[in-house]
Design an enzyme around this catalytic site. Structure first.
Site, PDB file in Angstrom:
ATOM      1  N   TYR A  15      32.801  30.296  28.923  1.00 25.69           N
ATOM      2  CA  TYR A  15      32.310  31.231  29.947  1.00 25.69           C
ATOM      3  C   TYR A  15      32.027  32.592  29.309  1.00 25.69           C
ATOM      4  O   TYR A  15      30.956  33.171  29.487  1.00 25.69           O
ATOM      5  CB  TYR A  15      33.355  31.355  31.051  1.00 25.69           C
ATOM      6  CG  TYR A  15      32.952  32.233  32.215  1.00 25.69           C
ATOM      7  CD1 TYR A  15      31.896  31.877  33.050  1.00 25.69           C
ATOM      8  CD2 TYR A  15      33.647  33.414  32.506  1.00 25.69           C
ATOM      9  CE1 TYR A  15      31.545  32.675  34.137  1.00 25.69           C
ATOM     10  CE2 TYR A  15      33.301  34.203  33.591  1.00 25.69           C
ATOM     11  CZ  TYR A  15      32.240  33.835  34.405  1.00 25.69           C
ATOM     12  OH  TYR A  15      31.895  34.622  35.480  1.00 25.69           O
ATOM     13  N   ASP A  43      20.335  26.723  44.145  1.00 24.26           N
ATOM     14  CA  ASP A  43      21.657  26.251  43.723  1.00 24.26           C
ATOM     15  C   ASP A  43      21.555  24.778  43.382  1.00 24.26           C
ATOM     16  O   ASP A  43      20.714  24.071  43.943  1.00 24.26           O
ATOM     17  CB  ASP A  43      22.673  26.459  44.865  1.00 24.26           C
ATOM     18  CG  ASP A  43      24.074  26.731  44.354  1.00 24.26           C
ATOM     19  OD1 ASP A  43      24.653  25.812  43.749  1.00 24.26           O
ATOM     20  OD2 ASP A  43      24.570  27.859  44.524  1.00 24.26           O
ATOM     21  N   GLY A  52      27.092  29.926  46.186  1.00 21.79           N
ATOM     22  CA  GLY A  52      28.425  30.296  45.694  1.00 21.79           C
ATOM     23  C   GLY A  52      29.042  31.394  46.552  1.00 21.79           C
ATOM     24  O   GLY A  52      28.421  31.888  47.498  1.00 21.79           O
ATOM     25  N   PHE A  53      30.240  31.764  46.202  1.00 21.00           N
ATOM     26  CA  PHE A  53      30.990  32.783  46.939  1.00 21.00           C
ATOM     27  C   PHE A  53      30.222  34.107  46.985  1.00 21.00           C
ATOM     28  O   PHE A  53      29.840  34.590  48.067  1.00 21.00           O
ATOM     29  CB  PHE A  53      32.368  32.907  46.268  1.00 21.00           C
ATOM     30  CG  PHE A  53      33.124  34.163  46.542  1.00 21.00           C
ATOM     31  CD1 PHE A  53      33.309  34.622  47.840  1.00 21.00           C
ATOM     32  CD2 PHE A  53      33.679  34.890  45.493  1.00 21.00           C
ATOM     33  CE1 PHE A  53      34.027  35.786  48.089  1.00 21.00           C
ATOM     34  CE2 PHE A  53      34.403  36.043  45.733  1.00 21.00           C
ATOM     35  CZ  PHE A  53      34.571  36.505  47.035  1.00 21.00           C
ATOM     36  N   ARG A 110      41.724  29.910  41.423  1.00 16.43           N
ATOM     37  CA  ARG A 110      41.980  31.332  41.190  1.00 16.43           C
ATOM     38  C   ARG A 110      43.198  31.793  41.975  1.00 16.43           C
ATOM     39  O   ARG A 110      43.611  31.177  42.964  1.00 16.43           O
ATOM     40  CB  ARG A 110      40.748  32.154  41.511  1.00 16.43           C
ATOM     41  CG  ARG A 110      39.743  32.017  40.372  1.00 16.43           C
ATOM     42  CD  ARG A 110      38.593  32.934  40.516  1.00 16.43           C
ATOM     43  NE  ARG A 110      37.562  32.311  41.315  1.00 16.43           N
ATOM     44  CZ  ARG A 110      36.282  32.634  41.231  1.00 16.43           C
ATOM     45  NH1 ARG A 110      35.883  33.541  40.376  1.00 16.43           N
ATOM     46  NH2 ARG A 110      35.395  32.052  41.993  1.00 16.43           N
ATOM     47  N   GLY A 119      12.433  34.320  32.070  1.00 15.46           N
ATOM     48  CA  GLY A 119      11.012  33.950  31.955  1.00 15.46           C
ATOM     49  C   GLY A 119      10.309  34.146  33.293  1.00 15.46           C
ATOM     50  O   GLY A 119       9.193  34.669  33.364  1.00 15.46           O
ATOM     51  N   LYS A 134       9.889  37.834  34.053  1.00 16.90           N
ATOM     52  CA  LYS A 134       8.773  38.393  33.268  1.00 16.90           C
ATOM     53  C   LYS A 134       7.445  38.017  33.916  1.00 16.90           C
ATOM     54  O   LYS A 134       6.575  38.878  34.121  1.00 16.90           O
ATOM     55  CB  LYS A 134       8.864  37.829  31.852  1.00 16.90           C
ATOM     56  CG  LYS A 134       7.759  38.213  30.946  1.00 16.90           C
ATOM     57  CD  LYS A 134       8.066  37.749  29.519  1.00 16.90           C
ATOM     58  CE  LYS A 134       6.803  37.524  28.741  1.00 16.90           C
ATOM     59  NZ  LYS A 134       6.658  36.140  28.295  1.00 16.90           N
ATOM     60  N   TYR A 163      15.024  40.782  26.585  1.00 14.73           N
ATOM     61  CA  TYR A 163      13.850  40.752  27.480  1.00 14.73           C
ATOM     62  C   TYR A 163      13.483  42.161  27.957  1.00 14.73           C
ATOM     63  O   TYR A 163      12.316  42.450  28.194  1.00 14.73           O
ATOM     64  CB  TYR A 163      14.086  39.811  28.680  1.00 14.73           C
ATOM     65  CG  TYR A 163      13.537  38.431  28.418  1.00 14.73           C
ATOM     66  CD1 TYR A 163      14.114  37.605  27.453  1.00 14.73           C
ATOM     67  CD2 TYR A 163      12.421  37.966  29.098  1.00 14.73           C
ATOM     68  CE1 TYR A 163      13.597  36.357  27.187  1.00 14.73           C
ATOM     69  CE2 TYR A 163      11.897  36.705  28.837  1.00 14.73           C
ATOM     70  CZ  TYR A 163      12.482  35.908  27.883  1.00 14.73           C
ATOM     71  OH  TYR A 163      11.968  34.678  27.622  1.00 14.73           O
TER      72      TYR A 163
HETATM   73  N1  UDP Z   1      47.252  32.703  38.222  1.00 16.39           N
HETATM   74  C1  UDP Z   1      48.519  32.321  38.616  1.00 16.39           C
HETATM   75  N2  UDP Z   1      48.649  31.268  39.472  1.00 16.39           N
HETATM   76  C2  UDP Z   1      47.586  30.554  39.950  1.00 16.39           C
HETATM   77  C3  UDP Z   1      46.284  30.960  39.560  1.00 16.39           C
HETATM   78  C4  UDP Z   1      46.161  32.033  38.679  1.00 16.39           C
HETATM   79  O1  UDP Z   1      49.522  32.932  38.225  1.00 16.39           O
HETATM   80  O2  UDP Z   1      47.800  29.582  40.713  1.00 16.39           O
HETATM   81  C5  UDP Z   1      47.108  33.841  37.313  1.00 16.39           C
HETATM   82  C6  UDP Z   1      46.245  33.559  36.067  1.00 16.39           C
HETATM   83  O3  UDP Z   1      47.021  33.038  35.023  1.00 16.39           O
HETATM   84  C7  UDP Z   1      45.724  34.950  35.759  1.00 16.39           C
HETATM   85  C8  UDP Z   1      45.649  35.633  37.117  1.00 16.39           C
HETATM   86  O4  UDP Z   1      46.448  34.867  38.005  1.00 16.39           O
HETATM   87  O5  UDP Z   1      46.647  35.665  34.967  1.00 16.39           O
HETATM   88  C9  UDP Z   1      44.244  35.696  37.692  1.00 16.39           C
HETATM   89  O6  UDP Z   1      43.714  34.408  37.595  1.00 16.39           O
HETATM   90  P1  UDP Z   1      42.322  33.984  38.202  1.00 16.39           P
HETATM   91  O7  UDP Z   1      42.118  32.534  37.887  1.00 16.39           O
HETATM   92  O8  UDP Z   1      42.283  34.372  39.627  1.00 16.39           O
HETATM   93  O9  UDP Z   1      41.222  34.858  37.466  1.00 16.39           O
HETATM   94  P2  UDP Z   1      41.062  35.395  35.949  1.00 16.39           P
HETATM   95  O10 UDP Z   1      41.264  36.839  36.098  1.00 16.39           O
HETATM   96  O11 UDP Z   1      42.088  34.790  35.041  1.00 16.39           O
HETATM   97  O12 UDP Z   1      39.699  34.990  35.600  1.00 16.39           O
END
Ligand code: UDP
Length: 322
Positions: free
Chosen positions: A156, A43, A22-23, A197, A113, A116, A170
């Site tokens: 999440y 992964d 992942g990132f 994101r 686990g 531990k 734990y």
């Molecule tokens: N957001 C947005 N446009 C996009 C993607 C995200 O305006 O194309 C907004 C989203 O609604 C949130 C903020 O940017 O308010 C950060 O979103 P992100 O998914 O990066 O992470 P979050 O902090 O929500 O987990």
């Protein structure tokens, strides 16, 4: 064990990173290898990408394809376990709700686990999402949060809250050396272009002069930390005597509209802003209080938003040209 091997073993620490492709996991792998660790990356590649690790030629690195919700078997000693496996972007966990819940609960149980059994130091990648849509601002570690358990982000948030509870159990009942980092919004190279994101979305839109999709009015706030700063903070916690939870993030807060405008300017983009509906339960504000990290770990972020964005924009420019 031959004498030379035993000595090398004392000197070389062996670390397992779940979610290594992942990132953040891949940056941790680089960092620990640079510190001289032997690193096992694990992964199942549902959101991770082998390409994030393709540059590593170090023979001390091995990559294992495995889903951590199934029993984990590793021969030999393990000194450190960094548990980073989980879908982590809102789009991913909306698409993978059951996997997200399973990795945070069943996966965390399996990883604990192992910690531990190996007497390993364990660090959980927790999140600012444990605070939900916060009613306290900025967020301090003693705030219990405002989470909707049955909303779209609940899969999440609740998985990570459960993971914290399981990790602390734990520590209390099995004396595992457990550490919890609450990670706030992080950005940098190796984010997926289409992970949904804000930063990857805005950069890819700006670079192609497509409309930048701002959700809601764009007046919601976030505070963005560059990945190198984050990794430094995580490692300070890992190698400290402190257990946390500790917030790790950059307190420089801005609105999402300001972020979009900054990226448009830095890329010389002709993109317009296109307003889209605000996703359900999208937190209105978010900013870490990092006084605890400053005090216990002598850590605070060093990279400015402009410098971090510069590096990230460069990464996306190259990636999109491929
Ligand atoms: N957001 C947005 N446009 C996009 C993607 C995200 O305006 O194309 C907004 C989203 O609604 C949130 C903020 O940017 O308010 C950060 O979103 P992100 O998914 O990066 O992470 P979050 O902090 O929500 O987990």
């Amino acid at each position: 064990m031959a004498r030379g091997t035993a000595q090398a073993r004392i000197l070389t620490k062996r670390s397992l990173i779940t979610g290594a492709a992942g990132f953040i996991g891949s940056h941790l792998a680089d960092h620990l290898l640079a510190r001289g660790h032997e690193v096992i990356g694990m992964d199942n590649f549902i959101t991770g990408d082998r390409a994030n690790l393709a540059h590593i030629e170090d023979p001390r690195f091995t990559l294992v394809e495995h889903n951590v919700t199934e029993e984990i078997r590793i021969d030999g000693p393990v000194d450190y376990i960094l548990h980073f496996a989980s879908p982590a972007s809102p789009i991913d966990y909306l698409e993978l709700p059951i996997q997200t819940l399973k990795v945070g609960s069943l996966g965390t149980h399996k990883v604990l686990g192992l910690a531990k059994a190996k007497k390993a130091t364990y660090l959980l990648a927790s999140t600012s999402e444990v605070y939900g849509d916060p009613l306290i601002h900025p967020q301090k570690e003693d705030y219990w949060g405002n989470v909707n358990p049955i909303g779209p982000r609940g899969v999440y948030d609740e998985a990570k809250r459960f993971a914290e509870a399981m990790s602390v159990a734990y520590r209390r009942y099995h004396d595992v050396d457990v550490k919890i980092a609450r990670i706030f919004n992080t950005y940098g190279p190796r984010m997926r272009i289409r992970d949904g994101r804000a930063i990857p979305a805005f950069i890819s839109q700006a670079l192609t002069n497509e409309p930048m999709t701002v959700f809601g009015k764009g007046d919601q706030t976030r505070s963005f930390c560059f990945v190198n700063d984050l990794v430094e903070g995580l490692c300070r916690l890992l190698f400290s005597e402190h257990a946390g939870p500790v917030n790790i993030g950059n307190p420089a807060e801005m609105t999402i509209l300001q972020l979009a405008e900054t990226i448009a300017k830095m890329t010389d983009s002709k993109s317009t802003i296109e307003y889209k509906p605000l996703p359900e339960d999208d937190p209105k504000v978010r900013q870490p209080d990092i006084a605890l990290a400053q005090k216990l770990l002598d850590w605070s972020p060093q990279v400015s938003l402009e410098d971090g964005l510069e590096t990230t924009i460069e990464y996306f420019r190259k990636k999109m040209a491929q």
